[in-house]
Enzyme design. Structure first.
Site, short mmCIF file in Angstrom:
data_model
loop_
_atom_site.label_atom_id
_atom_site.label_comp_id
_atom_site.label_asym_id
_atom_site.label_seq_id
_atom_site.Cartn_x
_atom_site.Cartn_y
_atom_site.Cartn_z
N HIS A 1 0.83 -1.20 0.00
CA HIS A 1 0.00 0.00 0.00
C HIS A 1 0.87 1.25 0.00
CE1 HIS A 1 0.95 -0.83 4.22
NE2 HIS A 1 0.84 0.48 4.42
N HIS B 1 0.90 5.52 1.45
CA HIS B 1 0.29 6.62 2.21
C HIS B 1 0.59 7.90 1.45
CE1 HIS B 1 0.10 3.62 5.27
NE2 HIS B 1 1.40 3.58 5.43
N GLU C 1 6.69 7.16 6.72
CA GLU C 1 6.78 6.05 7.67
C GLU C 1 8.23 5.62 7.78
OE1 GLU C 1 3.83 3.12 6.84
OE2 GLU C 1 4.30 1.94 8.63
N HIS D 1 4.80 0.10 -0.22
CA HIS D 1 5.64 -0.66 0.72
C HIS D 1 4.87 -1.79 1.37
CE1 HIS D 1 3.67 2.47 3.11
NE2 HIS D 1 3.78 1.68 4.16
#
Ligand SMILES: *[C@@H]1O[C@H](CO)[C@@H](O)[C@H](O)[C@H]1NC(C)=O
Ligand SMILES: *[C@@H]1O[C@H](CO)[C@@H](O)[C@H](O)[C@H]1NC(C)=O
Ligand SMILES: *[C@@H]1O[C@H](CO)[C@@H](O)[C@H](O)[C@H]1NC(C)=O
Ligand SMILES: *[C@@H]1O[C@H](CO)[C@@H](O)[C@H](O)[C@H]1NC(C)=O
Ligand SMILES: *[C@@H]1O[C@H](CO)[C@@H](O)[C@H](O)[C@H]1NC(C)=O
Length: 365
Positions: free
Chosen positions: A86, A88, A93, A132
């Site tokens: 997925h 973001h 992150e 990732h």
């Protein structure tokens, strides 16, 4: 009544005490608004399970005024991805290995897909809009995550099952029948949490010596530079840039995120400290929120009016904007993960007065 007069006495007594107590500093769960606190390793901190994985959130959106989320994932080894691939769009992150092994994949746009096997102390940067995923590979693994801005824990609260434990064991030692990864239809419904499923992503499995591609990655074989803005990068433990500060005892600062590397308003570094007395340690008051997580050794930290707290491996201290704090160690070698909102934290200040250094530890004298 007997109890109420005791309570009266207790509150009267508290009024005479000048500073707060250690008991008040220590929390089991990250609080609902910013204040100084310490959360011991494996305390409940809003724990949820998702399949085999146990997630804890020691710094949250509410506890940091949305500066960052600091979280940990404890899990046994798994034959499957820990989450479906997925992106973001709004959150960057950061993955750090506290113990065990996990594999991390990251791909930005049309760039080549990167995969690394992370062992203790290794780090991976996943900037916004980077596809990732990860897989846990050893029986006692702990991933530490930093997600910026804060508040990302809401996703896990929504997906997970609330967890409690009388023993504070790292994760639940039971065979889980539910897959850790939400299924494709579920992950597709998570865009309101800033999760965009990338179901066409095929994680490469052609790693050699812990890396794919093999060329130029120098994974555990040579220096790892912090990446350019917006692209994923990986730093093996001790192979990144290092600085030696001699100002307050010795400190070896190893930056993992700087203003330049992620084009973001936060920094992350490890700091390794030599023995020091409290009197020789400086007091900081910072314009951004900050957190320490102990990786090795024993950290002493005094925050605001609270007495000095003693932190062991995995314990977290949080310092809100503008609250004075002093940290030091009384043992030979203590290493912490330091997270800071803004770019004038302890790490940045120390690096300014430090020299480039080639070793993971400090001098003999
Ligand atoms: C799970 O815990 C959160 C606090 O971490 C709480 O707000 C929520 O109500 C709990 N959910 C259930 C189903 O108990
Ligand atoms: C991420 O992707 C979205 C959608 O394409 C775009 O609107 C946003 O500007 C991107 N963010 C960054 C930091 O590149
Ligand atoms: C888990 O799966 C096994 C094998 O399919 C089954 O025998 C067992 O009853 C399941 N346990 C639970 C709690 O569903
Ligand atoms: C993998 O590591 C071994 C042992 O250090 C080395 O001999 C070999 O050349 C490495 N393979 C590649 C492709 O770098
Ligand atoms: C960066 O973060 C610091 C501390 O949180 C804040 O004071 C500053 O205004 C922020 N700067 C930008 C450009 O967002």
């Amino acid at each position: 009544m007997f109890t109420s007069s005791l309570l009266l006495l207790a509150s009267f007594g508290a009024g005479l005490v000048q500073s707060a107590t250690l008991e008040e500093l220590y929390l089991q769960n990250a609080p609902s608004s910013p204040r100084p606190y310490v959360i011991p390793h494996y305390a409940n901190s809003h724990a949820v399970t998702i399949g085999d994985q146990l997630y804890r959130f020691t710094v949250t959106g509410p506890s940091s005024d949305n500066a960052f989320t600091l979280m940990s994932t404890n899990a046994p080894s798994s034959g499957a991805l820990g989450v479906l691939p997925h992106i973001h769009q709004r959150h960057s992150e950061n993955f750090f290995n506290l113990k065990g092994r996990f594999q991390l994949w990251a791909q930005k746009g049309a760039e080549e897909q990167q995969a690394r096997l992370l062992t203790q102390g290794d780090y991976g940067s996943v900037p916004r809009n980077t596809t990732h995923t990860f897989q846990i590979l050893d029986p006692d693994t702990e991933m530490v995550g930093v997600v910026v801005p804060g508040g990302f824990e809401e996703l896990f609260y929504a997906l997970g099952t609330n967890h409690t434990s009388a023993t504070n064991t790292p994760f639940v030692p039971a065979v889980s029948n539910s897959s850790s990864a939400p299924d494709p239809s579920m992950i597709s419904s998570l865009q309101r949490f800033d999760v965009y499923a990338q179901l066409d992503f095929e994680p490469r499995r052609d790693l050699v010596n812990g890396t794919a591609p093999v060329d130029k990655s120098k994974w555990h074989t040579g220096d790892n530079a912090l990446g350019a803005s917006g692209k994923p990068y990986f730093v093996a433990s001790g192979y990144g840039p290092k600085y030696l500060s001699s100002k307050y005892g010795y400190q070896v600062i190893q930056p993992l995120v700087t203003k330049q590397s992620q084009d973001a308003n936060y920094t992350i570094a490890t700091i390794s400290l030599s023995r020091q007395t409290k009197d020789n340690a400086p007091t900081y008051v910072l314009p951004g929120a900050a957190a320490f997580e102990v990786l090795e050794g024993v950290l002493m930290i005094q925050i605001g009016d609270y007495p000095v707290a003693t932190l062991y491996t995995g314990d977290v201290a949080f310092i809100p904007v503008g609250v004075a704090f002093t940290y030091y160690t009384e043992v030979a070698f203590t290493k912490v993960l330091y997270v800071n909102s803004g770019s004038s934290g302890v790490d940045s200040q120390l690096i300014k007065g430090a020299k480039s250094w080639n070793f993971a530890t400090f001098p003999t004298y």
